[in-house]
Motif scaffolding. Sequence first.
Motif, short mmCIF file in Angstrom:
data_model
loop_
_atom_site.label_atom_id
_atom_site.label_comp_id
_atom_site.label_asym_id
_atom_site.label_seq_id
_atom_site.Cartn_x
_atom_site.Cartn_y
_atom_site.Cartn_z
N THR A 14 50.69 -110.25 0.65
CA THR A 14 50.86 -109.77 -0.71
C THR A 14 49.48 -109.59 -1.32
O THR A 14 48.62 -110.43 -1.13
N CYS A 15 49.30 -108.51 -2.06
CA CYS A 15 48.06 -108.43 -2.83
C CYS A 15 48.34 -109.09 -4.17
O CYS A 15 49.20 -108.63 -4.92
N ALA A 16 47.65 -110.16 -4.44
CA ALA A 16 47.98 -110.94 -5.62
C ALA A 16 46.95 -110.76 -6.73
O ALA A 16 46.78 -111.63 -7.56
N GLN A 17 46.26 -109.68 -6.73
CA GLN A 17 45.33 -109.44 -7.83
C GLN A 17 45.44 -107.97 -8.21
O GLN A 17 45.36 -107.12 -7.33
N LEU A 18 45.62 -107.73 -9.49
CA LEU A 18 45.75 -106.35 -9.94
C LEU A 18 44.56 -105.54 -9.45
O LEU A 18 43.41 -105.90 -9.70
N CYS A 19 44.86 -104.43 -8.74
CA CYS A 19 43.76 -103.70 -8.15
C CYS A 19 43.86 -102.21 -8.39
O CYS A 19 43.18 -101.42 -7.75
N GLY A 20 44.73 -101.81 -9.30
CA GLY A 20 44.84 -100.39 -9.58
C GLY A 20 46.30 -99.96 -9.52
O GLY A 20 47.19 -100.78 -9.43
N GLY A 75 48.07 -98.66 -7.31
CA GLY A 75 48.85 -98.87 -6.10
C GLY A 75 49.05 -100.34 -5.77
O GLY A 75 49.51 -100.68 -4.68
N HIS A 76 48.69 -101.20 -6.72
CA HIS A 76 48.74 -102.64 -6.48
C HIS A 76 50.08 -103.10 -5.92
O HIS A 76 50.14 -103.87 -4.96
N SER A 77 51.16 -102.60 -6.51
CA SER A 77 52.46 -103.10 -6.08
C SER A 77 52.85 -102.59 -4.69
O SER A 77 53.78 -103.07 -4.10
N LYS A 78 52.11 -101.59 -4.22
CA LYS A 78 52.46 -101.04 -2.90
C LYS A 78 51.55 -101.57 -1.81
O LYS A 78 51.64 -101.17 -0.67
N MET A 79 50.64 -102.44 -2.16
CA MET A 79 49.63 -102.86 -1.20
C MET A 79 50.14 -103.99 -0.32
O MET A 79 49.61 -105.08 -0.28
N ARG A 80 51.20 -103.67 0.38
CA ARG A 80 51.80 -104.70 1.20
C ARG A 80 51.24 -104.60 2.61
O ARG A 80 51.36 -103.58 3.27
N ILE A 125 38.57 -106.09 -6.70
CA ILE A 125 39.06 -107.39 -6.26
C ILE A 125 40.54 -107.30 -5.88
O ILE A 125 41.35 -106.79 -6.64
N HIS A 126 40.84 -107.74 -4.69
CA HIS A 126 42.23 -107.90 -4.27
C HIS A 126 42.45 -109.38 -4.02
O HIS A 126 41.53 -110.17 -4.15
N SER A 127 43.66 -109.72 -3.64
CA SER A 127 43.84 -111.11 -3.26
C SER A 127 44.71 -111.17 -2.03
O SER A 127 45.78 -110.58 -1.97
CU1 CUA Z 1 45.13 -104.95 -3.97
CU2 CUA Z 1 46.36 -105.62 -5.72
#
Ligand code: CUA
Lengths: 284, 258, 602
Positions: free
Chosen positions: B216-222, B224-229, B181-183
């Motif tokens: 912004t990816c607003a759901q913890l996804c692993g 690389g979450h903070s880099k998923m711009r 799940i991403h957001s």
């Molecule tokens: Cu994709 Cu957080």
Amino acid sequence: MEIPYTVKPRPDTGLYNAKIGIWLFLASEVMLFGALFSAYILLRVGAPDGFWPDVPTAWPHGLLNVPLGTFNTAVLITSSMTVMMAWTALKENNFAKFRKFMTVTLLCAVLFLCIKGYEYNDKFTHYVIRLKDGSALTGHLEINGSSPRFWTEDTLAAKKLESVEVLQDIPTVLRYPSGFKHEEVAHEPGEHHIKREIKTADIQSLRPFVPATGTFFAVYFTMTFLHALHIIGGVLVMGYMTFVGGGMWKTEPERYTNRIESVGLFWHFVDLVWIFLFPVMYLL
Amino acid sequence: MDFFKYNILRLPEVASAHGDRIDDLIVYVHLLMAALFVGWLAFFVFALLKHRRASNPKADYVGARSHFSTYAEVGVAAIEGLLLLGFAVPLWAKAVEKFPEEKDALVIQVIGQQFAWNAHYAGPDGKWGHQDIKFASTTNPFGLDAADPATKDDVTTLSNEPFLLPVNKEVICKISSMDVIHSFKLPVMRVTQDAIPGMSIPVHFKPTKIGDYTITCAQLCGNGHSKMRGNFKVVDQAAFDKWFADKAKSGAAGASFE
Amino acid sequence: MQTATTHAPAHGHDHAHAHEHHEPGFFSKYIFSTDHKVIGIQYGITSLLFLFFGFSLMMAMRWQLAYPGKAIPVVGELLRKVLGDEMASGGVMSADLYNSFGAMHGTIMVFLAIVPLAFGAFGNYVTPLQVGAPDMAFPRLNMASYHMYFWGGVIMLASFFTPGGAAKSGWTSYSPLATLADTSNVINGQTMWLLGMVMLITSSLLGSVNLITTIIQLRVKGLTWMRLPFFTWAQFVTSFLLLLAFPPLEAAGLMQLADNLLKSSFFMPTGLVTSGGIVPVSGGGNPLLWQHLFWFLAHPEVYVLILPAMGIVSEVIANNTRKPLWGYKSMVYASMGLGFVSFIVWAHHMYLTGMGTTISTFFQTTTMIISIPSVIILTSLFISLWGGSIRFNTPMLFALAFLPMFGIGGLTGLPLGFNASDIYLHDSYYVIGHFHYVVAPGTIFALFAGVYFWYPKITGRFMSEILGKIHFFGSFVCMNLIFFPMFIQGLRGMSRRMYDGGSTYFGNGVDPGVLKLNEGILHAALALAFFQLFFIINFFWSLYGGKKAESSNPWNATTLDWATPTPVPHGNFETAPTVYRGPYEYSVPGAARDFIPQDQKD
Ligand code: CUA
Ligand code: HEA
Ligand code: HEA
Ligand SMILES: [Cu+2]
């Protein structure tokens, strides 16, 4: 000070402690099984249309052994009745009779578990086989007269089997690349399986009926296993109380009777869960 | 209003038609909160000073006699009800539910993957290429079937390559994910929608300002979450058309054409 | 049930069992005790340690947020040694480690620190006393409950050392991430997390069955429902929340365990593709099912965190204003209402999972409704101040600070509760700010108040007022410096769970302003840690050096917990007390003293 109402009921609530405790515990159990039943509903409603086993996710009904399930239901209901009677016997001060009924209860419980185990084993030796031509079928494997459990196509490769003998289920649904086809294979009335030889090279995948094979099995095994754990717990406690801890009957008969009552309530609950499980899993 | 939005609450700029309404609601709620908090705090501090032991050595058994608090509580409930029915519900219905006709809007598919955003347009022919899970891979997130002629002119942007949106036109994004799940959060558009694997959930909005924006990816996804711009650009129609035509010519990335 | 209370040393009479002649040995006295007071203290110490541990995890994370990619001084090296190079090479946190710490911070704080402290420790120690009971209704279950909790905690701690590290998918453990995050190890952090949770849930269930039964059955004569102290009421409602909300998570936990170990697909939809290709599962599951089951627990859970806190605060406020609580009855009804409604608001955590207008309207309406009982309780509490003769001792300071802090936390729940504004605020630091205001300066302060308040009952000595006040003012300032900036960051659009502190999103010169705040927050967190030293020193030093409490009721309180001798003996009361009045009969006009204990006859 000592803890009051361990045996005698408290006048304004009319209950002794353990009875409230067991009711509260059962309330939480209702939530536990309730959540699982909700999961069942959600997964079933969400399952895509299509005939199992052709569509790996569709809901496969009718794979469980209804007569056995029905029989097992009867077994459990009997045990529920006998546990009641055991408790009444205690109330009548008849320990011998109590023990008799309790023994019947325990035997029923064990019988239930044995039947369940048999059914499980049957599922573990039951496979869905997808072939490379796009068709699929279900059935038992027969290798040298025995039915192996938990095999996959990798097992076949590892064992270097050229071909396997399959007891294919009747009636069966097959999918061909062109679409679904319900294929009634010619068979004698009353016959449940036909024997068929399948080349290993034709097999795309081989999956036993285990949780990994589909959400129906996942739900089925999770719920019935949790239920079976409850049964095992009940057997241990009741067995202990009847045969090991029975001495309490002599020293504290009232407390002993209360304990049997509490455990009986638990047993009725376990029974009730099954009464929901049975139609939901086997019939609907 | 703008003073509250941008100077007090310091919300970022807004670039979509409905975004301003969301900001309005945020401001109203905060005004309510501020009023309540200041009122309560004033009472609180006053009570503490007035009734400290030094100035009030003997406590009063009954204490407050007025029913003011009941009115205050009813008042809070009423204002909450008002905000609920007057703003939040209609706004949600409009922003999240009331979709424009697909033919009047630009429709794109957006798929999140660890850790990138991909977009897919039907292409100038307006037809989606055939998609199937069996073609899907991390390099072909949409599972495009290269054999289908309709696929040829589809436009895709993969791995956080910016995609373009024309200004002042309704956009419908169908959000999904191929793994976890991403957001899909477009802060300046005031749009957020979880990207859930196995589901395709549409959102719509109308960009009103030209510019370069982030997803912004607003759901913890692993990890690389903070880099998923992700990136997207809102441009004028002409620039969009040109980009779109160029992209269509080079063909849908991902589907392998032999 | 056979209980330890039958061998109260005071009655030296003959028993059938020989061993009962002896004083209980170390093990049966401190480790396998069935005495609710000992168990309460066990819970208290263990959970305080976990609280500290949870805080330490967060400090490491705050360093990473303030200075992304820079080695943590001293601690970084330690982490590298303990957890290995891939977790903290060169003393820099890896993204996986950050996620692990985040998930474990949330889990530990909620399930291993606050709930056991608020419910396990205070509930266990104080509630039986307040209802005049000799012990909990089921002392052995009580012991089992503590041991379950303890081993659940051990499993959680051990999970840091499993290959691949501890669970790293947030305390919410959303599937499919929770299942896919670490597929290279069969027994991975997530599996351990689930096993630990199953233990913790079982522990809470045993505890709640016990506490409810105790309150219903062991109330002494005269202690009618409306004479129960509010603290006991709060524990009562809390128990029901634990009892009924936890099992669905247990069910969900079993299903996720099956997904992890048996490769079933409860929460795995069809067609997952990762870098390893199509994920080899049957599919057909539903990721939202996990979320529903999780939040069905986790929303009531947040009231489990706050209700006992409100209970403690009520006791302290009534005692230190020297007057009855204002609106006691409405507080009781409000807490029940809170309990009921908390079961039907869970999906306000899921507005953005693709919810239609009808369902989201239902959930936002219930969310608004649930804010009303909180307002009622809080309003009653601060109207209770009116007309009081307020003493500002340390417990009271913490209790008073709770009110506006909870106020900020609760009020910021409103813009999250409206689905339309949540579109923007969801999963931003605004949410982090919201709930930390409720749980950290809120609940933690209330718990501190409780520690300072009941300390003399438990030990016979007061904690130092001077150290206590330093602890209070330091914590008060630092907590606000930590959490207030989070609202600013959140409104500006900064997301939570960002390993790099948000610099990827904000880095391109978009807004360095709110990122700068991360440094300030780090310093405030360090200062907060510093001020906790005063508490820790106070806590241990006062055991021997604190001012002696002259009476067993040093605060001149009214409830039954103060009617026992200090230290409270085995069996609590010599004989069962009888209750003649309501819980907070302070400053009754015409009475000789400014308080009348509940068990005092006219
Ligand atoms: Cu994709 Cu957080
Ligand atoms: C104890 C914990 C606690 C409490 C009590 C609350 C209380 C409330 N919470 Fe909160 N919440 C959490 C813990 C808590 N929450 C957590 C942990 C999360 C995040 C989980 C995660 O995603 O990880 C969360 C997330 C969360 C969300 C989801 C946000 C998102 O993810 O997008 C929402 C949305 O509706 C919400 C709403 C509310 C509301 C309306 C209340 C209401 O009940 C509040 C009512 C209170 C008031 C209205 C205040 C009244 C105050 C006064 C009367 C005092 C004033 C006094 C003085 C000034 C002296 N919360
Ligand atoms: C009850 C719950 C609780 C509590 C109390 C706290 C307390 C704190 N939390 Fe936490 N937090 C969560 C629950 C909680 N948190 C949750 C659920 C999340 C979400 C996780 C996720 O994303 O999945 C989160 C996430 C979270 C984040 C966001 C991380 C991110 O998104 O990347 C941050 C950031 O600063 C943070 C900070 C803090 C801080 C500084 C405290 C401080 O207030 C801590 C204060 C602690 C003390 C002051 C310790 C006092 C102890 C002692 C003094 C011990 C004494 C001992 C003896 C006497 C023996 N928390
Ligand atoms: Cu909630």
